[in-house]
Design a protein around this motif. Structure first.
Motif, PDB file in Angstrom:
ATOM      1  N   THR A 211       2.195  24.408 -52.261  1.00  0.00           N
ATOM      2  CA  THR A 211       1.712  23.287 -51.436  1.00  0.00           C
ATOM      3  C   THR A 211       2.884  22.550 -50.793  1.00  0.00           C
ATOM      4  O   THR A 211       2.853  22.220 -49.604  1.00  0.00           O
ATOM      5  CB  THR A 211       0.880  22.310 -52.288  1.00  0.00           C
ATOM      6  N   ARG A 212       3.930  22.304 -51.583  1.00  0.00           N
ATOM      7  CA  ARG A 212       5.102  21.604 -51.054  1.00  0.00           C
ATOM      8  C   ARG A 212       5.812  22.433 -49.990  1.00  0.00           C
ATOM      9  O   ARG A 212       6.278  21.899 -48.980  1.00  0.00           O
ATOM     10  CB  ARG A 212       6.060  21.265 -52.196  1.00  0.00           C
ATOM     11  N   SER A 214       4.419  24.691 -48.054  1.00  0.00           N
ATOM     12  CA  SER A 214       3.552  24.704 -46.866  1.00  0.00           C
ATOM     13  C   SER A 214       3.688  23.409 -46.079  1.00  0.00           C
ATOM     14  O   SER A 214       3.756  23.422 -44.840  1.00  0.00           O
ATOM     15  CB  SER A 214       2.092  24.914 -47.288  1.00  0.00           C
ATOM     16  N   THR A 215       3.754  22.289 -46.800  1.00  0.00           N
ATOM     17  CA  THR A 215       3.902  20.983 -46.136  1.00  0.00           C
ATOM     18  C   THR A 215       5.241  20.888 -45.424  1.00  0.00           C
ATOM     19  O   THR A 215       5.331  20.433 -44.279  1.00  0.00           O
ATOM     20  CB  THR A 215       3.781  19.847 -47.168  1.00  0.00           C
ATOM     21  N   GLN A 218       5.387  22.820 -42.221  1.00  0.00           N
ATOM     22  CA  GLN A 218       4.642  22.257 -41.091  1.00  0.00           C
ATOM     23  C   GLN A 218       5.251  20.980 -40.538  1.00  0.00           C
ATOM     24  O   GLN A 218       5.112  20.668 -39.355  1.00  0.00           O
ATOM     25  CB  GLN A 218       3.196  21.998 -41.518  1.00  0.00           C
ATOM     26  N   GLN A 219       5.913  20.218 -41.397  1.00  0.00           N
ATOM     27  CA  GLN A 219       6.482  18.953 -40.926  1.00  0.00           C
ATOM     28  C   GLN A 219       7.826  18.704 -41.581  1.00  0.00           C
ATOM     29  O   GLN A 219       7.991  18.893 -42.773  1.00  0.00           O
ATOM     30  CB  GLN A 219       5.537  17.791 -41.251  1.00  0.00           C
ATOM     31  N   ARG A 282       7.809  30.401 -48.998  1.00  0.00           N
ATOM     32  CA  ARG A 282       6.363  30.167 -49.070  1.00  0.00           C
ATOM     33  C   ARG A 282       5.608  31.491 -49.189  1.00  0.00           C
ATOM     34  O   ARG A 282       4.639  31.611 -49.957  1.00  0.00           O
ATOM     35  CB  ARG A 282       5.906  29.394 -47.829  1.00  0.00           C
TER      36      ARG A 282
END
Length: 336
Positions: A211-212, A214-215, A218-219, A282
């Motif tokens: 999750t981290r 992926s975040t 994206q940003q 990831r």
């Protein structure tokens, strides 16, 4: 607390760690189900992982804790269906008697300065060759020559310093070829570790890591480079060092030290990071979540191939940058 604590000064570090953990479990400071990891405990006690590891193994034999499907140990006896409690042990206020604390500190003087010396050395070796003078290092930290030799010998074990023919301690230069050699070892060790350790990965921790990643993919946060450094370390701990083979873990950790130091220095020099790193990590985490360990190992090989090329390209840029204007006073540049 038992009266045994008064004899801490005569004990070895792993025995002191055993006493501290045992009493905190019995007194309820460490609750049933708490996940115990070597790293955080070593940080609290200011000792290395090895004595913590031995202490945990002894307490497992005593039935005070047990291994489980995730990484680390659970407080409590086995086969009772205890649910993992991942509270950060550093927030629980581990009780350490003054006797134990004094004994640990007297036995771990080298550990209190090791990280600083390692950072000082790692911060300059990419620029050239430096000599470390024992007496100057001892005076710098106000410690004995014995402590200094402990530090330097551990740095030598990790490949960061060496002794030359004149028995002088030498750090660097960290050349492109040396970095390539370390990556060759990484490619041999880390994908295999992923395959062997896949069944031992804590899936809750892996999901959080995914999750981290992926975040972050994206940003980009304000401290993007710092976030990359932290998550790369977390990735290694979660996905690569999940293997139960302790010897393999030691080999990987030691081989990673100069590589990690180089990457950290390149980031601190302001060289841009490559977002592809996060995408690659990831993908590996995602494959492990799906149970595809062999594919994850193959992706790890591709990631390492790309990483060595990125690192070498950045080292070529550093080659034209003047060395640091200020280094620790115990480091003397050796002109080649």
């Amino acid at each position: 607390m038992t009266e045994d604590r008064t004899r801490s000064t005569a004990q070895k570090r792993y025995e002191i760690a055993e006493d501290i953990l045992r009493s905190n479990i019995i007194d309820g400071v460490l609750p049933e189900g708490l996940v115990l990891l070597e790293g955080p405990i070593a940080d609290i006690l200011q000792i290395s992982r090895a004595p913590v590891q031995r202490a945990l193994q002894t307490l497992e034999i005593e039935g005070l804790l047990h291994r489980f499907s995730g990484r680390g140990y659970l407080v409590g006896a086995p086969n009772r269906g205890i649910e993992p409690n991942r509270t950060d042990i550093k927030t629980l206020g581990l009780h350490i008697t003054s006797h134990a604390d004094e004994a640990l500190q007297s036995r771990s003087s080298w550990e209190r300065i090791y990280n600083t010396v390692e950072a000082d050395v790692a911060g300059c070796v990419v620029f050239g060759q430096y000599r470390i003078v024992e007496i100057e290092l001892a005076n710098h930290f106000n410690v004995s020559r014995t402590v200094v030799r402990d530090v330097l010998n551990r740095l030598r074990e990790r490949g960061l310093v060496r002794k030359n023919q004149s028995s002088h301690w030498i750090a660097g230069p960290l050349t492109a070829q040396i970095v390539k050699d370390h990556f060759v070892l990484r490619r041999m060790l880390e994908p295999q570790a992923i395959v062997v350790g896949a069944g031992h990965i804590d899936h809750a921790v892996l999901t959080d890591l995914f999750t981290r990643l992926s975040t972050l993919e994206q940003q980009q946060p304000k401290d993007y480079l710092g976030a990359v450094e932290a998550i790369q370390s977390n990735f290694i701990e979660t996905c690569v060092l999940a293997t139960p083979n302790e010897r393999l873990k030691d080999l990987i950790r030691n081989n990673l030290l100069p590589v990690t130091a180089t990457e950290r220095l390149l980031r601190r020099l302001g060289l841009p990071g490559d977002p592809a790193i996060i995408t690659e990590l990831r993908l590996i985490a995602e494959l492990l979540m799906r149970g595809a360990a062999t594919a994850a190992a193959a992706m790890m090989e591709s990631h390492l191939d790309a990483s060595v090329n990125r690192t070498i390209a950045q080292m070529k840029i550093v080659a034209i940058i003047p060395g640091p204007s200020v280094t620790a006073d115990y480091l003397t540049r050796v002109m080649e």
